[in-house]
Enzyme design. Structure first.
Site, PDB file in Angstrom:
ATOM      1  N   ARG A 130       7.770 -21.132  85.074  1.00 27.10           N
ATOM      2  CA  ARG A 130       7.417 -20.361  83.878  1.00 27.10           C
ATOM      3  C   ARG A 130       5.934 -20.037  83.782  1.00 27.10           C
ATOM      4  NH1 ARG A 130      10.772 -24.247  82.217  1.00 27.10           N
ATOM      5  NH2 ARG A 130      12.937 -23.584  81.906  1.00 27.10           N
ATOM      6  N   LYS A 152      -0.760  -6.086  85.334  1.00 31.79           N
ATOM      7  CA  LYS A 152       0.611  -5.708  85.708  1.00 31.79           C
ATOM      8  C   LYS A 152       0.958  -6.340  87.054  1.00 31.79           C
ATOM      9  CE  LYS A 152       1.352  -1.240  83.466  1.00 31.79           C
ATOM     10  NZ  LYS A 152       1.691   0.180  83.694  1.00 31.79           N
ATOM     11  N   GLU A 194      -7.970   7.150  93.561  1.00 31.43           N
ATOM     12  CA  GLU A 194      -7.897   6.470  92.250  1.00 31.43           C
ATOM     13  C   GLU A 194      -9.283   6.411  91.593  1.00 31.43           C
ATOM     14  OE1 GLU A 194      -5.020   5.921  91.056  1.00 31.43           O
ATOM     15  OE2 GLU A 194      -3.645   5.399  92.691  1.00 31.43           O
ATOM     16  N   LYS A 237     -11.026   1.270  83.835  1.00 29.29           N
ATOM     17  CA  LYS A 237      -9.694   0.678  83.715  1.00 29.29           C
ATOM     18  C   LYS A 237      -9.690  -0.408  82.641  1.00 29.29           C
ATOM     19  CE  LYS A 237      -5.416  -0.569  85.581  1.00 29.29           C
ATOM     20  NZ  LYS A 237      -4.502  -0.641  86.676  1.00 29.29           N
ATOM     21  N   GLU A 247       0.831  -1.216  77.195  1.00 30.90           N
ATOM     22  CA  GLU A 247       1.309   0.164  77.305  1.00 30.90           C
ATOM     23  C   GLU A 247       2.240   0.547  76.163  1.00 30.90           C
ATOM     24  OE1 GLU A 247       2.031   1.112  81.383  1.00 30.90           O
ATOM     25  OE2 GLU A 247       2.527   3.183  80.940  1.00 30.90           O
ATOM     26  N   ARG A 252      -2.884   3.630  77.798  1.00 32.52           N
ATOM     27  CA  ARG A 252      -2.680   3.166  79.171  1.00 32.52           C
ATOM     28  C   ARG A 252      -1.962   4.223  80.021  1.00 32.52           C
ATOM     29  NH1 ARG A 252      -2.060  -3.033  81.350  1.00 32.52           N
ATOM     30  NH2 ARG A 252      -2.179  -2.352  83.483  1.00 32.52           N
ATOM     31  N   ASN A 256      -2.025   7.461  84.314  1.00 33.25           N
ATOM     32  CA  ASN A 256      -1.070   8.203  85.145  1.00 33.25           C
ATOM     33  C   ASN A 256      -1.522   9.619  85.450  1.00 33.25           C
ATOM     34  OD1 ASN A 256       0.851   6.154  85.375  1.00 33.25           O
ATOM     35  ND2 ASN A 256       1.653   6.605  83.350  1.00 33.25           N
ATOM     36  N   HIS A 259      -0.361  11.397  88.461  1.00 29.97           N
ATOM     37  CA  HIS A 259       0.683  10.562  89.052  1.00 29.97           C
ATOM     38  C   HIS A 259       2.098  11.097  88.850  1.00 29.97           C
ATOM     39  CE1 HIS A 259      -2.442   7.719  89.948  1.00 29.97           C
ATOM     40  NE2 HIS A 259      -1.586   6.832  90.403  1.00 29.97           N
ATOM     41  N   HIS A 263       3.911  11.142  92.092  1.00 33.97           N
ATOM     42  CA  HIS A 263       5.149  10.397  92.335  1.00 33.97           C
ATOM     43  C   HIS A 263       6.267  11.330  92.806  1.00 33.97           C
ATOM     44  CE1 HIS A 263       3.767   6.905  89.536  1.00 33.97           C
ATOM     45  NE2 HIS A 263       3.400   6.710  90.789  1.00 33.97           N
ATOM     46  N   HIS A 275       0.127   6.975  99.041  1.00 34.93           N
ATOM     47  CA  HIS A 275       0.038   7.141  97.592  1.00 34.93           C
ATOM     48  C   HIS A 275      -1.231   7.903  97.182  1.00 34.93           C
ATOM     49  CE1 HIS A 275       0.420   6.194  93.347  1.00 34.93           C
ATOM     50  NE2 HIS A 275      -0.788   5.670  93.360  1.00 34.93           N
TER      51      HIS A 275
HETATM   52  N1  LIG Z   1      -0.333  -3.608  89.305  1.00 33.01           N
HETATM   53  C1  LIG Z   1      -0.876  -2.417  89.131  1.00 33.01           C
HETATM   54  O1  LIG Z   1      -1.383  -2.080  88.066  1.00 33.01           O
HETATM   55  C2  LIG Z   1      -0.892  -1.468  90.294  1.00 33.01           C
HETATM   56  C3  LIG Z   1      -1.675  -0.306  90.229  1.00 33.01           C
HETATM   57  C4  LIG Z   1      -1.714   0.526  91.345  1.00 33.01           C
HETATM   58  C5  LIG Z   1      -0.981   0.208  92.476  1.00 33.01           C
HETATM   59  N2  LIG Z   1      -0.220  -0.920  92.510  1.00 33.01           N
HETATM   60  C6  LIG Z   1       0.567  -1.283  93.697  1.00 33.01           C
HETATM   61  O2  LIG Z   1      -0.335  -1.503  94.770  1.00 33.01           O
HETATM   62  C7  LIG Z   1       0.367  -1.291  95.992  1.00 33.01           C
HETATM   63  C8  LIG Z   1      -0.526  -0.539  96.938  1.00 33.01           C
HETATM   64  O3  LIG Z   1      -1.677  -1.310  97.174  1.00 33.01           O
HETATM   65  P1  LIG Z   1      -2.672  -1.012  98.392  1.00 33.01           P
HETATM   66  O4  LIG Z   1      -2.967   0.434  98.441  1.00 33.01           O
HETATM   67  O5  LIG Z   1      -3.795  -1.965  98.263  1.00 33.01           O
HETATM   68  O6  LIG Z   1      -1.763  -1.251  99.670  1.00 33.01           O
HETATM   69  P2  LIG Z   1      -1.414  -2.564 100.545  1.00 33.01           P
HETATM   70  O7  LIG Z   1      -1.465  -3.784  99.767  1.00 33.01           O
HETATM   71  O8  LIG Z   1      -0.147  -2.227 101.244  1.00 33.01           O
HETATM   72  O9  LIG Z   1      -2.583  -2.585 101.617  1.00 33.01           O
HETATM   73  C9  LIG Z   1      -2.711  -1.513 102.523  1.00 33.01           C
HETATM   74  C10 LIG Z   1      -2.870  -1.999 103.963  1.00 33.01           C
HETATM   75  O10 LIG Z   1      -4.217  -2.425 104.149  1.00 33.01           O
HETATM   76  C11 LIG Z   1      -4.250  -3.713 104.741  1.00 33.01           C
HETATM   77  N3  LIG Z   1      -5.466  -4.346 104.240  1.00 33.01           N
HETATM   78  C12 LIG Z   1      -5.697  -4.774 102.986  1.00 33.01           C
HETATM   79  N4  LIG Z   1      -6.940  -5.194 102.853  1.00 33.01           N
HETATM   80  C13 LIG Z   1      -7.529  -5.046 104.056  1.00 33.01           C
HETATM   81  C14 LIG Z   1      -8.833  -5.298 104.538  1.00 33.01           C
HETATM   82  N5  LIG Z   1      -9.812  -5.740 103.748  1.00 33.01           N
HETATM   83  N6  LIG Z   1      -9.084  -5.054 105.848  1.00 33.01           N
HETATM   84  C15 LIG Z   1      -8.116  -4.541 106.651  1.00 33.01           C
HETATM   85  N7  LIG Z   1      -6.871  -4.267 106.233  1.00 33.01           N
HETATM   86  C16 LIG Z   1      -6.593  -4.505 104.953  1.00 33.01           C
HETATM   87  C17 LIG Z   1      -2.977  -4.357 104.317  1.00 33.01           C
HETATM   88  O11 LIG Z   1      -2.598  -5.365 105.225  1.00 33.01           O
HETATM   89  C18 LIG Z   1      -2.004  -3.187 104.332  1.00 33.01           C
HETATM   90  O12 LIG Z   1      -1.527  -2.996 105.632  1.00 33.01           O
HETATM   91  C19 LIG Z   1       1.647  -0.575  95.631  1.00 33.01           C
HETATM   92  O13 LIG Z   1       2.732  -1.479  95.765  1.00 33.01           O
HETATM   93  C20 LIG Z   1       1.472  -0.196  94.171  1.00 33.01           C
HETATM   94  O14 LIG Z   1       2.687  -0.179  93.462  1.00 33.01           O
HETATM   95  C21 LIG Z   1      -0.174  -1.755  91.436  1.00 33.01           C
HETATM   96 ZN   LIG Z   2      -1.997   5.206  91.680  1.00 36.06          ZN
END
Ligand SMILES: NC(=O)c1ccc[n+]([C@@H]2O[C@H](COP(=O)([O-])OP(=O)(O)OC[C@H]3O[C@@H](n4cnc5c(N)ncnc54)[C@H](O)[C@@H]3O)[C@@H](O)[C@H]2O)c1
Ligand SMILES: [Zn+2]
Length: 380
Positions: A130, A152, A194, A237, A247, A252, A256, A259, A263, A275
């Site tokens: 929990r 999130k 972003e 942010k 949200e 919030r 988007n 987006h 999307h 993305h």
């Molecule tokens: N929680 C939220 O508010 C929120 C907001 C935006 C996106 N997201 C989520 O984030 C995800 C995308 O995140 P992302 O773009 O960071 O992608 P990711 O986590 O897949 O990382 C991208 C790639 O980069 C590599 N990598 C990461 N850091 C590295 C570093 N320092 N050196 C070398 N390689 C590295 C990873 O191994 C991976 O292969 C999605 O699932 C999306 O839904 C969440």
């Molecule tokens: Zn985004």
């Protein structure tokens, strides 16, 4: 290490329904100091260190050493990289590893990686017993300015992305810009989309810096510029999340921007396009649509935006870009794909549109015809 005193910036995100603070630290060298910082934050016990195999190889050992020096017992857990890891199945595997590793309520779960690892690790921390302490160490630009901020967490279902999750801000968020030294250029560009979004939503000064010299930001800039970029995007942010943490009030939703189009592009491609690229093309469509609806205070904004994105190596014209990725789509198909977005409430198409950099608003009931025209105008 040791001789220099790197600048550390501190932010605090207030999450009104939580008693605890949500401290955010930004500065070079935090990775190697994480053990002490966790200790100072009152954390102890077993530290489960969740990462993916790429990030874990780069930074895992350093973090483990720092934690062990501060007296933590470390349980390293490495996952395959990529979105396909962000599932309930992986969460279930992690729960079992935590239980078998003896992680109790007094333990801490550390997420080290991009948004995929952080979303998943945060969700596991929120739900295991929990809720146990969660520390977030983002390593992509996208995670530093976006995914890690705002509490999130969640996982994907076959039915859609991020359908299961929880609001669970980390007890400590450590952003070390030097972790970006190993980030592949394509991931840098992804994150910059972003940053452009954040600037348009809430920081006209940052927007101006991007307009003045987009090429400067096409690859990771020097230390000082990078710190500015990170802190200003993060501040946007934080400001929005503090006004509307869960949200429910509407602000919030401004995050988007670009987006709903983005999307739709992702969905049409079967999630084969990055993305950030989808968001970039989506921002252009949103800006042009804002102009068509007479909302733009500065008519040159769409053109400026395209110049910025091109300078950053990001796409601007959705149909050409999708075709380069082997995906064919018509404007009508894009609108149909937008219709299934979760931003469509009560059957009406909701969109975040721009008045000027620093002023965006959500509009419901945006008519079909101008959307179609904006998509036609920004196709090629
Ligand atoms: N929680 C939220 O508010 C929120 C907001 C935006 C996106 N997201 C989520 O984030 C995800 C995308 O995140 P992302 O773009 O960071 O992608 P990711 O986590 O897949 O990382 C991208 C790639 O980069 C590599 N990598 C990461 N850091 C590295 C570093 N320092 N050196 C070398 N390689 C590295 C990873 O191994 C991976 O292969 C999605 O699932 C999306 O839904 C969440
Ligand atoms: Zn985004």
């Amino acid at each position: 290490m040791g001789e220099s005193f790197p600048r550390i910036l501190s932010f605090h995100l207030r999450f009104p329904d939580r008693e605890r603070a949500h401290p955010i630290m930004v500065g070079a060298g935090l990775v190697d100091r994480c053990g002490t910082l966790l200790k100072e934050a009152g954390l102890g016990g077993t530290a489960a260190l969740v990462s993916d195999t790429i990030v874990g190889t780069y930074y895992g050992e350093r973090i483990q050493r720092s934690l062990e020096e501060a007296g933590f017992t470390v349980l390293p857990l490495l996952l395959p990289p990529g979105e396909t890891t962000k599932t309930l199945n992986t969460a279930a595997e992690l729960y079992r590893h935590l239980a078998q590793g003896g992680v109790g309520r007094d333990g801490v779960l550390i997420g080290l990686g991009g948004g995929v690892v952080l979303d998943l690790a945060g969700f596991v921390a929120a739900t295991y017993m929990r809720g146990i302490a969660f520390v977030s160490i983002p390593t992509t630009l996208l995670a530093m300015v976006d995914a890690a901020i705002g509490g999130k967490t969640g996982v994907d279902l076959p039915e859609g992305k991020n359908l299961v999750g929880a609001f669970y801000p980390p007890h400590l968020l450590l952003i070390d810009p030097t972790a970006l030294n190993t980030l592949p250029p394509a991931e840098w560009r992804n994150g910059m989309a972003e940053v452009v979004k954040a600037a348009l939503i809430g920081d006209p000064g940052l927007w101006q810096q991007l307009v003045d010299n987009p090429a400067r930001w096409a690859t990771k800039p020097g230390e000082e510029a990078l710190l500015t970029l990170l802190s200003r995007s993060i501040a946007v942010k934080i400001q929005i999340v503090e006004h509307d943490p869960l949200e429910t009030r509407g602000e919030r939703e401004w995050l988007n921007l670009g987006h709903t189009f983005g999307h739709a592009f992702e969905r049409i491609s079967g999630y084969q396009v990055p993305h950030g690229e989808a968001v970039a093309a989506g921002l252009v469509a949103a800006a042009v649509l804002s102009g068509r609806l007479g909302l733009l205070e500065e008519s040159e904004l769409p053109e400026q935006l395209e110049r910025v994105l091109r300078g950053l190596g990001l796409p601007t014209r959705w149909r050409i870009w999708l075709a380069q990725r082997g995906v064919e789509a018509t404007p009508e198909e894009v609108i149909a794909a937008m219709g299934t977005d979760k931003k469509r409430r009560g059957g009406r198409l909701r969109l975040v549109l721009i008045h000027r950099p620093g002023l965006v608003r959500t509009y419901s009931d945006v008519p079909y015809e101008p959307i179609l025209q904006a998509l036609e105008e920004t196709a090629v």
